[in-house]
Design an enzyme around this catalytic site. Structure first.
Site, PDB file in Angstrom:
ATOM      1  N   GLY A  39     -43.813  58.403   8.721  1.00 42.05           N
ATOM      2  CA  GLY A  39     -42.503  59.611   8.694  1.00 42.05           C
ATOM      3  C   GLY A  39     -42.131  59.277   7.523  1.00 42.05           C
ATOM      4  O   GLY A  39     -42.104  58.282   6.839  1.00 42.05           O
TER       5      GLY A  39
ATOM      6  N   ASP B 202     -46.992  54.766  22.245  1.00 41.62           N
ATOM      7  CA  ASP B 202     -47.136  56.689  22.470  1.00 41.62           C
ATOM      8  C   ASP B 202     -46.259  56.957  22.817  1.00 41.62           C
ATOM      9  O   ASP B 202     -45.927  56.421  23.775  1.00 41.62           O
ATOM     10  CB  ASP B 202     -48.950  56.091  23.103  1.00 41.62           C
ATOM     11  CG  ASP B 202     -48.879  57.616  22.770  1.00 41.62           C
ATOM     12  OD1 ASP B 202     -48.511  58.703  22.094  1.00 41.62           O
ATOM     13  OD2 ASP B 202     -50.483  58.517  23.482  1.00 41.62           O
TER      14      ASP B 202
ATOM     15  N   ALA C 106     -40.837  61.614  15.797  1.00 37.70           N
ATOM     16  CA  ALA C 106     -40.518  62.991  16.603  1.00 37.70           C
ATOM     17  C   ALA C 106     -41.962  63.582  16.384  1.00 37.70           C
ATOM     18  O   ALA C 106     -42.853  63.532  15.736  1.00 37.70           O
ATOM     19  CB  ALA C 106     -39.765  63.434  16.479  1.00 37.70           C
ATOM     20  N   TYR C 107     -42.096  64.713  17.386  1.00 40.60           N
ATOM     21  CA  TYR C 107     -42.946  65.671  17.314  1.00 40.60           C
ATOM     22  C   TYR C 107     -41.940  66.401  16.007  1.00 40.60           C
ATOM     23  O   TYR C 107     -41.601  67.317  16.572  1.00 40.60           O
ATOM     24  CB  TYR C 107     -43.363  66.285  18.336  1.00 40.60           C
ATOM     25  CG  TYR C 107     -44.432  67.067  18.292  1.00 40.60           C
ATOM     26  CD1 TYR C 107     -45.371  67.363  18.880  1.00 40.60           C
ATOM     27  CD2 TYR C 107     -44.069  68.904  18.267  1.00 40.60           C
ATOM     28  CE1 TYR C 107     -46.123  67.923  19.092  1.00 40.60           C
ATOM     29  CE2 TYR C 107     -45.397  69.414  18.271  1.00 40.60           C
ATOM     30  CZ  TYR C 107     -46.647  69.330  18.818  1.00 40.60           C
ATOM     31  OH  TYR C 107     -47.876  70.280  18.475  1.00 40.60           O
ATOM     32  N   THR C 108     -42.495  66.613  15.421  1.00 40.96           N
ATOM     33  CA  THR C 108     -42.104  67.696  14.179  1.00 40.96           C
ATOM     34  C   THR C 108     -42.507  68.930  14.056  1.00 40.96           C
ATOM     35  O   THR C 108     -42.146  69.766  12.396  1.00 40.96           O
ATOM     36  CB  THR C 108     -41.333  66.524  12.704  1.00 40.96           C
ATOM     37  OG1 THR C 108     -42.746  66.502  12.297  1.00 40.96           O
ATOM     38  CG2 THR C 108     -40.975  65.599  13.366  1.00 40.96           C
TER      39      THR C 108
ATOM     40  N   THR D 296     -31.884  66.467  15.232  1.00 39.96           N
ATOM     41  CA  THR D 296     -32.081  68.238  14.155  1.00 39.96           C
ATOM     42  C   THR D 296     -30.697  69.243  14.127  1.00 39.96           C
ATOM     43  O   THR D 296     -30.829  69.574  15.217  1.00 39.96           O
ATOM     44  CB  THR D 296     -33.218  68.526  15.143  1.00 39.96           C
ATOM     45  OG1 THR D 296     -33.189  69.369  13.704  1.00 39.96           O
ATOM     46  CG2 THR D 296     -33.517  69.208  15.712  1.00 39.96           C
TER      47      THR D 296
ATOM     48  N   TYR E  96     -39.621  73.213  19.934  1.00 40.39           N
ATOM     49  CA  TYR E  96     -38.498  72.129  19.416  1.00 40.39           C
ATOM     50  C   TYR E  96     -37.707  71.942  18.897  1.00 40.39           C
ATOM     51  O   TYR E  96     -37.580  70.572  19.526  1.00 40.39           O
ATOM     52  CB  TYR E  96     -39.088  72.369  17.524  1.00 40.39           C
ATOM     53  CG  TYR E  96     -38.696  71.103  16.471  1.00 40.39           C
ATOM     54  CD1 TYR E  96     -39.107  69.971  16.498  1.00 40.39           C
ATOM     55  CD2 TYR E  96     -37.236  71.484  15.527  1.00 40.39           C
ATOM     56  CE1 TYR E  96     -38.649  69.010  15.934  1.00 40.39           C
ATOM     57  CE2 TYR E  96     -36.974  70.169  15.267  1.00 40.39           C
ATOM     58  CZ  TYR E  96     -37.519  69.428  15.193  1.00 40.39           C
ATOM     59  OH  TYR E  96     -36.520  68.015  14.395  1.00 40.39           O
TER      60      TYR E  96
END
Length: 281
Positions: A8, A30, A54-56, A95, A119
């Site tokens: 990332g 994972d 992160a899941y972005t 975020t 998100y």
């Protein structure tokens, strides 16, 4: 040190700053298996942990809520649990999407949260999980991340400039573009200080200076890159997306400077460095 994340934007910059750290990609840890994240920390017994994974995919998260909740919501809490049990610092990147994006004043770290989409909700769940473990930690909220790697606004604008002389870009969303390199430096510094002074634990903000809207950011990108592209500013309503974007992404970063001595970085300088790096690729 252990860093969750390998390829990332922030993790890539952390690899340059921390050559002896252990970086865990999806194959080693994972994040959709939060218990495994806890286990890998307990087995390694590092001196600190940074979560730069992160899941972005903001729009995709609206449909993929279960996976986003595991990666963004549950995994950070398990990381924080392991760090608390080992008595080591944990730095977690969050975020501006945890806020509702209303008004035009910069959000302070203690401002009430009210995420607009999946998100933001899952990132807020992650924050709450970290705080619940009550270990030595720093939650670092940031915004509008860019770098010479990965997917980001700067690279998208440059790609579009190859085939377009005119672009329409949203002009009523305002925030602080933030270089992944500056975020990485901030995470390393905060981690060091937490080792010697755990009382600095808490939630902080870090974003580039000055605040700008997306259209003006695009214009500066083209100026610095020497591209002749006309940018027309449009309202958010003219560019609908599955996930609602906050119109106000301004972050009050004063406490980060007061507590850690880490000031808001000038994003125009970072943009110049980013463009120079892209030219060499």
């Amino acid at each position: 040190m252990i860093v969750f994340g390998k390829t990332g934007q922030v993790a890539t910059e952390l690899r340059k700053l921390l050559p002896t750290a252990t970086f865990l990609g999806r194959e080693q840890a994972d994040l959709s298996d939060p218990a495994a994240c806890y286990a890998v920390i307990m087995a390694a017994k590092p001196d600190a942990v940074i979560n730069a994974a992160a899941y972005t995919a903001v729009d995709k998260a609206e449909e993929d809520t279960v996976l986003a909740a595991l990666i963004n919501g549950a995994a950070p809490g398990q990381m924080a649990k392991a760090c608390a049990e080992l008595g080591i610092p944990f730095v977690h990147i969050s975020t501006d999407y945890v806020f509702d994006g209303q008004g035009d004043a910069p959000f302070k770290a203690d401002h009430p949260t009210a995420p607009l989409g999946a998100y933001g909700r899952t990132k807020l769940q992650g924050e709450e999980g970290v705080r619940a473990e009550a270990g030595t930690h720093a939650i670092l909220r940031t915004s509008w991340v860019f770098s010479a790697h990965g997917n980001n606004f700067v690279k998208t604008m440059l790609r579009l400039s190859e085939t377009h002389d005119n672009l329409t870009v949203v002009a009523d969303q305002t925030g602080g573009p933030t270089s992944a390199r500056d975020i990485a430096k901030a995470c390393v510094e905060i981690s060091k200080q937490l080792k010697t002074d755990p009382t600095k634990s808490g939630t902080y903000h870090f974003s580039g200076y000055p605040n700008v809207n997306w259209a003006d950011f695009a214009r500066l990108i083209f100026v610095q890159a020497g591209k002749t592209v006309t940018v027309e500013g449009i309202p958010t309503s003219a560019y609908p997306t599955p996930a609602t974007r906050p119109c106000n992404s301004r972050l009050d970063c004063s406490m980060t400077e007061t507590i850690f001595g880490v000031a808001r970085p000038e994003w125009k300088d970072a943009l110049s460095a980013c463009l120079s790096e892209l030219e060499t690729k």
